[in-house]
Design a protein around this motif. Sequence first.
Motif, PDB file in Angstrom:
ATOM      1  N   ILE A  97      14.627  27.736  -8.188  1.00 29.58           N
ATOM      2  CA  ILE A  97      14.319  28.048  -9.569  1.00 29.58           C
ATOM      3  C   ILE A  97      13.483  26.922 -10.179  1.00 29.58           C
ATOM      4  CG2 ILE A  97      15.410  28.125 -11.848  1.00 29.58           C
ATOM      5  CD1 ILE A  97      15.380  30.793 -10.636  1.00 29.58           C
ATOM      6  N   ALA A  98      13.775  25.683  -9.741  1.00 32.26           N
ATOM      7  CA  ALA A  98      12.990  24.548 -10.244  1.00 32.26           C
ATOM      8  C   ALA A  98      11.518  24.737  -9.909  1.00 32.26           C
ATOM      9  CB  ALA A  98      13.502  23.246  -9.636  1.00 32.26           C
ATOM     10  N   TYR A  99      11.246  25.173  -8.682  1.00 36.75           N
ATOM     11  CA  TYR A  99       9.857  25.403  -8.285  1.00 36.75           C
ATOM     12  C   TYR A  99       9.239  26.499  -9.155  1.00 36.75           C
ATOM     13  CZ  TYR A  99       5.735  26.454  -5.542  1.00 36.75           C
ATOM     14  OH  TYR A  99       4.440  26.654  -5.165  1.00 36.75           O
ATOM     15  N   ASN A 100      10.024  27.544  -9.374  1.00 38.84           N
ATOM     16  CA  ASN A 100       9.506  28.674 -10.141  1.00 38.84           C
ATOM     17  C   ASN A 100       9.280  28.332 -11.614  1.00 38.84           C
ATOM     18  OD1 ASN A 100       9.203  31.445  -8.732  1.00 38.84           O
ATOM     19  ND2 ASN A 100      10.950  30.474  -7.727  1.00 38.84           N
ATOM     20  N   ILE A 101      10.171  27.515 -12.173  1.00 37.31           N
ATOM     21  CA  ILE A 101       9.981  27.122 -13.573  1.00 37.31           C
ATOM     22  C   ILE A 101       8.870  26.080 -13.670  1.00 37.31           C
ATOM     23  CG2 ILE A 101      11.060  26.019 -15.588  1.00 37.31           C
ATOM     24  CD1 ILE A 101      13.705  27.224 -14.747  1.00 37.31           C
ATOM     25  N   GLY A 102       8.838  25.168 -12.707  1.00 39.31           N
ATOM     26  CA  GLY A 102       7.890  24.061 -12.764  1.00 39.31           C
ATOM     27  C   GLY A 102       6.499  24.409 -12.293  1.00 39.31           C
ATOM     28  N   PHE A 103       6.330  25.618 -11.757  1.00 40.68           N
ATOM     29  CA  PHE A 103       5.026  26.044 -11.272  1.00 40.68           C
ATOM     30  C   PHE A 103       4.002  25.933 -12.400  1.00 40.68           C
ATOM     31  CE2 PHE A 103       1.789  29.303 -10.594  1.00 40.68           C
ATOM     32  CZ  PHE A 103       1.333  28.918  -9.355  1.00 40.68           C
ATOM     33  N   GLY A 104       2.973  25.188 -12.180  1.00 41.61           N
ATOM     34  CA  GLY A 104       1.987  24.981 -13.238  1.00 41.61           C
ATOM     35  C   GLY A 104       2.175  23.638 -13.924  1.00 41.61           C
ATOM     36  N   LYS A 105       3.346  23.033 -13.711  1.00 41.85           N
ATOM     37  CA  LYS A 105       3.561  21.692 -14.259  1.00 41.85           C
ATOM     38  C   LYS A 105       4.394  20.883 -13.269  1.00 41.85           C
ATOM     39  CE  LYS A 105       4.585  19.086 -18.406  1.00 41.85           C
ATOM     40  NZ  LYS A 105       5.480  18.860 -19.525  1.00 41.85           N
ATOM     41  N   ARG A 106       3.737  20.504 -12.209  1.00 44.29           N
ATOM     42  CA  ARG A 106       4.415  19.855 -11.085  1.00 44.29           C
ATOM     43  C   ARG A 106       5.064  18.527 -11.463  1.00 44.29           C
ATOM     44  NH1 ARG A 106       4.673  23.880  -8.368  1.00 44.29           N
ATOM     45  NH2 ARG A 106       6.739  23.248  -8.957  1.00 44.29           N
ATOM     46  N   LEU A 158       7.770  27.653 -21.698  1.00 45.03           N
ATOM     47  CA  LEU A 158       8.280  26.586 -22.567  1.00 45.03           C
ATOM     48  C   LEU A 158       7.884  25.225 -22.008  1.00 45.03           C
ATOM     49  CD1 LEU A 158      11.824  28.043 -23.351  1.00 45.03           C
ATOM     50  CD2 LEU A 158      10.006  27.640 -25.022  1.00 45.03           C
ATOM     51  N   LEU A 159       7.926  25.104 -20.691  1.00 44.69           N
ATOM     52  CA  LEU A 159       7.579  23.854 -20.027  1.00 44.69           C
ATOM     53  C   LEU A 159       6.076  23.582 -20.122  1.00 44.69           C
ATOM     54  CD1 LEU A 159       9.171  21.745 -18.318  1.00 44.69           C
ATOM     55  CD2 LEU A 159       8.317  22.941 -16.303  1.00 44.69           C
ATOM     56  N   LYS A 160       5.285  24.624 -19.891  1.00 44.78           N
ATOM     57  CA  LYS A 160       3.815  24.490 -19.936  1.00 44.78           C
ATOM     58  C   LYS A 160       3.344  24.210 -21.363  1.00 44.78           C
ATOM     59  CE  LYS A 160      -0.367  27.229 -18.896  1.00 44.78           C
ATOM     60  NZ  LYS A 160      -0.898  28.542 -18.478  1.00 44.78           N
ATOM     61  N   ASN A 161       4.054  24.771 -22.341  1.00 43.93           N
ATOM     62  CA  ASN A 161       3.811  24.535 -23.760  1.00 43.93           C
ATOM     63  C   ASN A 161       2.382  24.835 -24.221  1.00 43.93           C
ATOM     64  OD1 ASN A 161       4.668  23.854 -26.312  1.00 43.93           O
ATOM     65  ND2 ASN A 161       4.300  21.664 -26.049  1.00 43.93           N
ATOM     66  N   PRO A 162       1.873  26.030 -23.914  1.00 47.95           N
ATOM     67  CA  PRO A 162       0.501  26.363 -24.314  1.00 47.95           C
ATOM     68  C   PRO A 162       0.437  26.754 -25.791  1.00 47.95           C
ATOM     69  CG  PRO A 162       1.518  28.242 -23.261  1.00 47.95           C
ATOM     70  CD  PRO A 162       2.543  27.133 -23.227  1.00 47.95           C
ATOM     71  N   PRO A 163      -0.672  26.495 -26.460  1.00 49.57           N
ATOM     72  CA  PRO A 163      -0.796  26.857 -27.871  1.00 49.57           C
ATOM     73  C   PRO A 163      -0.920  28.365 -28.103  1.00 49.57           C
ATOM     74  CG  PRO A 163      -2.840  25.881 -27.083  1.00 49.57           C
ATOM     75  CD  PRO A 163      -1.844  25.734 -25.982  1.00 49.57           C
ATOM     76  N   ILE A 164      -1.367  29.095 -27.070  1.00 48.15           N
ATOM     77  CA  ILE A 164      -1.528  30.548 -27.190  1.00 48.15           C
ATOM     78  C   ILE A 164      -0.568  31.237 -26.227  1.00 48.15           C
ATOM     79  CG2 ILE A 164      -3.107  32.492 -26.772  1.00 48.15           C
ATOM     80  CD1 ILE A 164      -5.395  30.679 -27.620  1.00 48.15           C
ATOM     81  N   LEU A 165       0.053  32.307 -26.723  1.00 42.41           N
ATOM     82  CA  LEU A 165       1.010  33.018 -25.891  1.00 42.41           C
ATOM     83  C   LEU A 165       0.690  34.506 -25.866  1.00 42.41           C
ATOM     84  CD1 LEU A 165       3.770  32.997 -24.349  1.00 42.41           C
ATOM     85  CD2 LEU A 165       4.828  33.463 -26.551  1.00 42.41           C
ATOM     86  N   ILE A 166       0.740  35.080 -24.676  1.00 32.89           N
ATOM     87  CA  ILE A 166       0.645  36.531 -24.554  1.00 32.89           C
ATOM     88  C   ILE A 166       1.971  37.027 -24.011  1.00 32.89           C
ATOM     89  CG2 ILE A 166      -0.496  38.457 -23.389  1.00 32.89           C
ATOM     90  CD1 ILE A 166      -2.990  36.600 -23.248  1.00 32.89           C
ATOM     91  N   LEU A 167       2.592  37.885 -24.788  1.00 35.98           N
ATOM     92  CA  LEU A 167       3.897  38.426 -24.420  1.00 35.98           C
ATOM     93  C   LEU A 167       3.749  39.885 -24.072  1.00 35.98           C
ATOM     94  CD1 LEU A 167       6.596  37.431 -27.062  1.00 35.98           C
ATOM     95  CD2 LEU A 167       6.472  36.853 -24.649  1.00 35.98           C
ATOM     96  N   ASP A 168       4.123  40.230 -22.861  1.00 35.75           N
ATOM     97  CA  ASP A 168       4.120  41.641 -22.493  1.00 35.75           C
ATOM     98  C   ASP A 168       5.571  42.092 -22.497  1.00 35.75           C
ATOM     99  OD1 ASP A 168       3.404  44.131 -21.654  1.00 35.75           O
ATOM    100  OD2 ASP A 168       2.363  43.471 -19.853  1.00 35.75           O
ATOM    101  N   GLU A 169       5.964  42.776 -23.543  1.00 38.55           N
ATOM    102  CA  GLU A 169       7.367  43.170 -23.676  1.00 38.55           C
ATOM    103  C   GLU A 169       7.761  44.155 -22.588  1.00 38.55           C
ATOM    104  OE1 GLU A 169       8.210  44.530 -27.638  1.00 38.55           O
ATOM    105  OE2 GLU A 169       8.740  42.490 -28.222  1.00 38.55           O
ATOM    106  N   ALA A 170       8.996  44.025 -22.127  1.00 32.68           N
ATOM    107  CA  ALA A 170       9.470  44.876 -21.044  1.00 32.68           C
ATOM    108  C   ALA A 170       9.551  46.325 -21.490  1.00 32.68           C
ATOM    109  CB  ALA A 170      10.833  44.393 -20.561  1.00 32.68           C
ATOM    110  N   THR A 171       9.196  47.210 -20.568  1.00 33.78           N
ATOM    111  CA  THR A 171       9.305  48.635 -20.867  1.00 33.78           C
ATOM    112  C   THR A 171      10.659  49.182 -20.454  1.00 33.78           C
ATOM    113  OG1 THR A 171       8.132  48.884 -18.793  1.00 33.78           O
ATOM    114  CG2 THR A 171       6.933  49.474 -20.790  1.00 33.78           C
ATOM    115  N   SER A 172      11.249  48.524 -19.450  1.00 34.85           N
ATOM    116  CA  SER A 172      12.480  49.052 -18.872  1.00 34.85           C
ATOM    117  C   SER A 172      13.577  49.084 -19.929  1.00 34.85           C
ATOM    118  CB  SER A 172      12.915  48.174 -17.707  1.00 34.85           C
ATOM    119  OG  SER A 172      13.076  46.849 -18.157  1.00 34.85           O
ATOM    120  N   ALA A 173      14.394  50.078 -19.833  1.00 39.02           N
ATOM    121  CA  ALA A 173      15.492  50.212 -20.782  1.00 39.02           C
ATOM    122  C   ALA A 173      16.563  49.183 -20.446  1.00 39.02           C
ATOM    123  CB  ALA A 173      16.064  51.616 -20.708  1.00 39.02           C
ATOM    124  N   LEU A 174      16.765  48.238 -21.351  1.00 34.95           N
ATOM    125  CA  LEU A 174      17.806  47.239 -21.156  1.00 34.95           C
ATOM    126  C   LEU A 174      18.981  47.635 -22.042  1.00 34.95           C
ATOM    127  CD1 LEU A 174      15.441  44.178 -21.645  1.00 34.95           C
ATOM    128  CD2 LEU A 174      16.393  44.897 -19.467  1.00 34.95           C
TER     129      LEU A 174
END
Length: 232
Positions: A97-106, A158-174
């Motif tokens: 999970i660390a690799y997956n979260i840290g991907f882009g910010k080694r 959150l880790l990458k902390n970019p000024p612009i965010l694109i959120l693709d909301e989930a379609t699946s019924a939760l």
Amino acid sequence: LPSIEFNNVSFSYKTKTATVKILDGVSFRVEPGKSVALVGPTGAGKSTVFRLLCRFYDVDDGEVLVENQNIKNITQLSLRQAIGVVPQDTVLFNDTIAYNIGFGKREATDEELIDAARRAQILPFIESSPDGFLTLVGERGLRLSGGEKQRVAIARTLLKNPPILILDEATSALDSLTEKKIQQSLNEVSKGRTTLIIAHRLSTIIHCDEILVLKNGIIAERGTHNQLLSIQ
Ligand code: ADP
Ligand code: ADP
């Protein structure tokens, strides 16, 4: 924080046999730190707006501006660094999970990783192994649910902390509790960023400053959540 602006943007997908116009003079502006949601039927062109903003494709007509600068004059690298994407379907690497979260910010420290995981509410799913890596609890490996995977993507952003965010909301019924928790995490990640939300249901978007209804290549309606609900 940067603003985002689409100025009379037109775009068609061109295949060998056909040219299909998807956007026909679309204009909108997201003020710095504000959030705008795009709704509309499947195929309306919501994802296309996101692809144009990331310059996966270039517009046919009009212009896309970030911080009042045409993105044609911004390098692909700095554009990508400025934009964080939380897709609805996150593909995880078969790694910790660390690799997956840290991907882009080694260069992230363990403390930063744990802090991001906590804020994304994914911390209960992970623990530190003796060799210091964050791994998933239990035997489920990386078989996370869609919502859990989305939280890994939120932690990454959150880790990458970019000024612009694109959120693709989930379609699946939760279920409603899961949906509420994810909504909290999504609100947390969009705080302090200029955010473009690709929304699939009007009912799930509440925390945004303006909603644009994309239909037949144009913005058919725009307003706040309450304004749009009162029209229906
Ligand atoms: P939405 O996100 O609103 O569902 P999209 O932006 O993904 O819509 O797609 C808009 C339309 O463009 C759809 O009809 C889709 O089939 C078509 N489309 C998407 N990508 C391509 C492509 N690469 N080539 C041709 N047509 C495409
Ligand atoms: P990152 O910013 O995390 O390095 P990218 O900018 O390469 O990642 O891509 C972010 C997300 O955008 C990917 O997870 C994927 O879902 C989506 N994406 C990438 N390429 C395309 C594309 N050509 N069309 C639509 N979506 C894409």
